[in-house]
Each structure stands twice: as C-alpha cells, then as structure tokens.
Write an enzyme that holds these catalytic residues in place. Structure first.
Site, PDB file in Angstrom:
ATOM      1  N   LYS A 130      18.842 -11.933 -11.596  1.00 17.04           N
ATOM      2  CA  LYS A 130      17.878 -11.580 -10.543  1.00 17.04           C
ATOM      3  C   LYS A 130      18.322 -12.318  -9.274  1.00 17.04           C
ATOM      4  CE  LYS A 130      14.292 -10.491  -8.124  1.00 17.04           C
ATOM      5  NZ  LYS A 130      14.162  -9.105  -7.590  1.00 17.04           N
ATOM      6  N   ILE A 137      24.519   1.300  -4.110  1.00 17.79           N
ATOM      7  CA  ILE A 137      23.526   0.943  -3.123  1.00 17.79           C
ATOM      8  C   ILE A 137      22.404   0.124  -3.754  1.00 17.79           C
ATOM      9  CG2 ILE A 137      23.908   2.991  -1.693  1.00 17.79           C
ATOM     10  CD1 ILE A 137      21.390   4.238  -3.033  1.00 17.79           C
ATOM     11  N   CYS A 148      17.550  -6.738   0.487  1.00 19.51           N
ATOM     12  CA  CYS A 148      16.218  -6.668  -0.113  1.00 19.51           C
ATOM     13  C   CYS A 148      15.259  -6.055   0.913  1.00 19.51           C
ATOM     14  CB  CYS A 148      15.699  -8.048  -0.523  1.00 19.51           C
ATOM     15  SG  CYS A 148      14.009  -7.948  -1.169  1.00 19.51           S
ATOM     16  N   ASN A 175      23.125 -10.779  -1.731  1.00 15.92           N
ATOM     17  CA  ASN A 175      22.260  -9.620  -1.538  1.00 15.92           C
ATOM     18  C   ASN A 175      21.791  -9.568  -0.087  1.00 15.92           C
ATOM     19  OD1 ASN A 175      20.275  -7.690  -1.508  1.00 15.92           O
ATOM     20  ND2 ASN A 175      19.142  -8.468  -3.271  1.00 15.92           N
TER      21      ASN A 175
HETATM   22  O1  HRO Z   1      11.577  -6.718  -4.238  1.00 16.84           O
HETATM   23  C1  HRO Z   1      12.630  -7.214  -4.742  1.00 16.84           C
HETATM   24  O2  HRO Z   1      12.682  -8.301  -5.361  1.00 16.84           O
HETATM   25  C2  HRO Z   1      13.864  -6.380  -4.565  1.00 16.84           C
HETATM   26  N1  HRO Z   1      13.729  -5.053  -4.782  1.00 16.84           N
HETATM   27  C3  HRO Z   1      14.763  -4.162  -4.552  1.00 16.84           C
HETATM   28  O3  HRO Z   1      14.625  -2.937  -4.760  1.00 16.84           O
HETATM   29  N2  HRO Z   1      15.952  -4.648  -4.130  1.00 16.84           N
HETATM   30  C4  HRO Z   1      16.166  -5.970  -3.898  1.00 16.84           C
HETATM   31  O4  HRO Z   1      17.275  -6.354  -3.511  1.00 16.84           O
HETATM   32  C5  HRO Z   1      15.070  -6.882  -4.145  1.00 16.84           C
HETATM   33 CL1  HRO Z   1      15.334  -8.572  -3.894  1.00 16.84          CL
END
Ligand code: HRO
Length: 314
Positions: free
Chosen positions: A48, A195, A133, A130
C-alpha cells in the site's frame, strides 16, 4: 502438446518469474495480506502506498464495488513507511519474489524524507513513487503538473541511487503524453506504472438518489472495466515516446488472461491487477496465468517478448 511457455519478465536487473502483481492499494495494507500475495503465483507484491506516519484515511463508505469495476476515495490509509520498509527489507528477493515498496508523500518534502529513509535502508528492491493519488482532499495529483514532476525528480536523483519507478495518473491528450514523456526521458527512472485510477469520477445510485461513497461529496477514483481503454492507451503512448531504458508496468482493467495479453501487446513489461484482485483474491493470479498461457499456446508464442509491443495499426 503445450511447448514450455514462460510468463517471466524483468524490470532493469529485477527478474519476475511471473509478470503478474497486485496493484498498490488492493489487499496490501498488512503484512498478512502481502505475505499471501508472495505465497501465490504472483511474481511479487506491491505495498500500500506509504506516508511518513500512519494514516486513518477518509471516512467510510470510501470504496464501492460496481458491476463494471470500482470507485474509491480511501484517502491513503496506511501503517506508515517504517512498517512497509521493514516488510520490504525482510522479504525482498525471498524465493525469487520481488517486493515493490510504494510511497506517496503529501508533499515533495514528505517524498524526499521517505526516499532518504529508503536510500539509507537495507532494502535493495524497487521503489514506486506514487505521484497520482486522487483522493486526498485539497491535494492535486502531482502527475498532472509536469513542472512539479520535474522538481521532485530533480530533488530525488540528487541522492536516490536505488531503482525508482513512478505511478502516474491517466493522461488523455497527446500533448500530455508528449509533456510527461519529455520530463521522464530526462531522468534515470527505472520504470513507470500506468495507470492509477481515473480520478474524481462520480457514481450515482438512482434508487436512493445519492452518491455511493462519503468522501469528497462522492467523487472518487475509478477502476475496473471502466478504465481499460484508457490504461491501454497510456501504456501504448508512453511506450512509443519513452526511452527503451524505461520499463512500463501496465495497470488498469485487468481481470483475464486476454486483458494481460492486450497490455503486453501495447508494450507492458509487467502488469498489476487492482479491482479484480480485490474481488477474487490470490487465486486470480493462477487463473489469469493459465488463461494467458492458453492464449499464447494457441497463437504460437513461447515468451512475452514474442509479442510485446507488437500491436498492429490499420
Ligand atoms: O485513496 C487512496 O488511498 C488511493 N486511491 C487510488 O485510487 N489511488 C491511489 O494512488 C491512492 Cl493513494
């Protein structure tokens, strides 16, 4: 008689005996979940996305399963970088499996702070930064600001000497494909992962006349069938524009061996499975591996290189 078919692949010097991985964010928040994936047919696992400290994330309901995929606004709930870095140090390379450590700071400073910790650690695997987000209120996706991407990569590569991948948002315009590629080709990036979810979609329940998730008034990242054509376009467009030294992980809309075949045809070196893995669990890796081997056998391919990037135009 099925000739020996290999699903092996590599990113830089990192070999994967199977090209399938989970996508960051799905069944990968705890060491138990991560160990389960390592014990499956997957070639490795992705943690995660971590922040410097533990985070509770957004209010629930923050994820909804849908007929054609999912919508989520988790808000980066995670146990903090130390928890995942410890797991990565202890498990990277065990039984030939690769552990990819995903980090998602809420600022350039947080990203630098975490990457410094990774650089100084015993972890010798792949790190995935990442930049995409979509679900932290008030924070935009860095991946859409090409100057900000250049700034974070300039600051990072002053000290970060370990292999670095980038999780990017979906792009929707040839000027964006060109713009992000011009930045990436200037840096020693090991791979890009395209993606992430399509940010800030909105799903409505007409029965209750309501949104289906609580955070951000119901806006959230889309995954699943909804995003596959966009995912394939990003894999293909960036493969056509990036220096061959930069590998590509294809993520988005994968729930079958045929979906994996399409991602590899567009140029993917590895693929990650999110929404469908969330529903099916680790058996998905064996199912999809078998489906892909059958497709390759029928088409007379023995390795992924036999068809990788060979999408035809008409
Ligand atoms: O809400 C999230 O944790 C989240 N949710 C996503 O769909 N992509 C991300 O990179 C992240 Cl970090």
């Amino acid at each position: 008689m099925q000739t020996k078919i290999s699903l092996a692949s590599h990113i830089g010097d990192y070999k994967f005996d199977n090209l399938l991985l989970n996508a960051a964010g799905v069944r990968c928040s705890t060491t138990d979940e991560l160990e389960k994936t390592l014990d499956s047919m997957a070639g490795g696992c992705v943690t995660k996305s971590a922040t410097p400290e533990e985070r509770a994330g957004n209010e629930s309901p923050r994820m909804k399963a849908l007929p054609l995929g999912s919508i989520n606004s988790m808000g980066l709930p995670n146990h903090g970088i130390d928890y995942y870095l410890k797991f990565a140090e202890e498990n990277q390379g065990q039984n030939g499996k690769q552990v990819i450590l995903s980090v998602a700071g809420l600022s350039i400073d947080q990203n630098i702070e975490m990457l410094k910790k990774v650089q100084e650690s015993a972890f010798d695997g792949l790190t995935e930064l990442n930049l995409s987000c979509p679900n932290v209120a008030g924070k935009s996706q860095v991946g859409y600001d090409f100057d900000a991407v250049r700034d974070v990569l300039t600051a990072t590569f002053k000290f970060f000497k370990k292999p670095l991948g980038l999780k990017l948002p979906p792009y929707f315009d040839f000027n964006q494909f060109n713009g992000i590629s011009e930045v990436l080709n200037d840096f020693p990036v090991t791979y890009i992962n395209v993606i992430n979810s399509i940010g800030n979609g909105l799903v409505v329940d007409p029965e209750t006349e309501s949104v289906v998730i609580k955070p951000k008034g119901g806006f959230g990242g889309l995954g699943g069938d909804y995003v596959k054509p966009t995912a394939l376009a990003n894999v293909r467009a960036l493969r056509q524009r990036l220096d061959p030294r930069i590998s590509i992980i294809g993520t988005g809309g994968i729930k079958s061996g045929m979906d994996v075949f399409e991602h590899v045809l567009c140029g993917a070196d590895l693929v990650q499975i999110g929404t469908a893995f969330g529903y099916e669990g680790t058996p998905i890796f064996e199912r999809i591996s078998k489906e892909l081997e059958e497709i390759m056998d029928k088409k007379g391919y023995q390795t992924l290189d036999d068809f990788r990037g060979k999408l035809k135009t008409i």
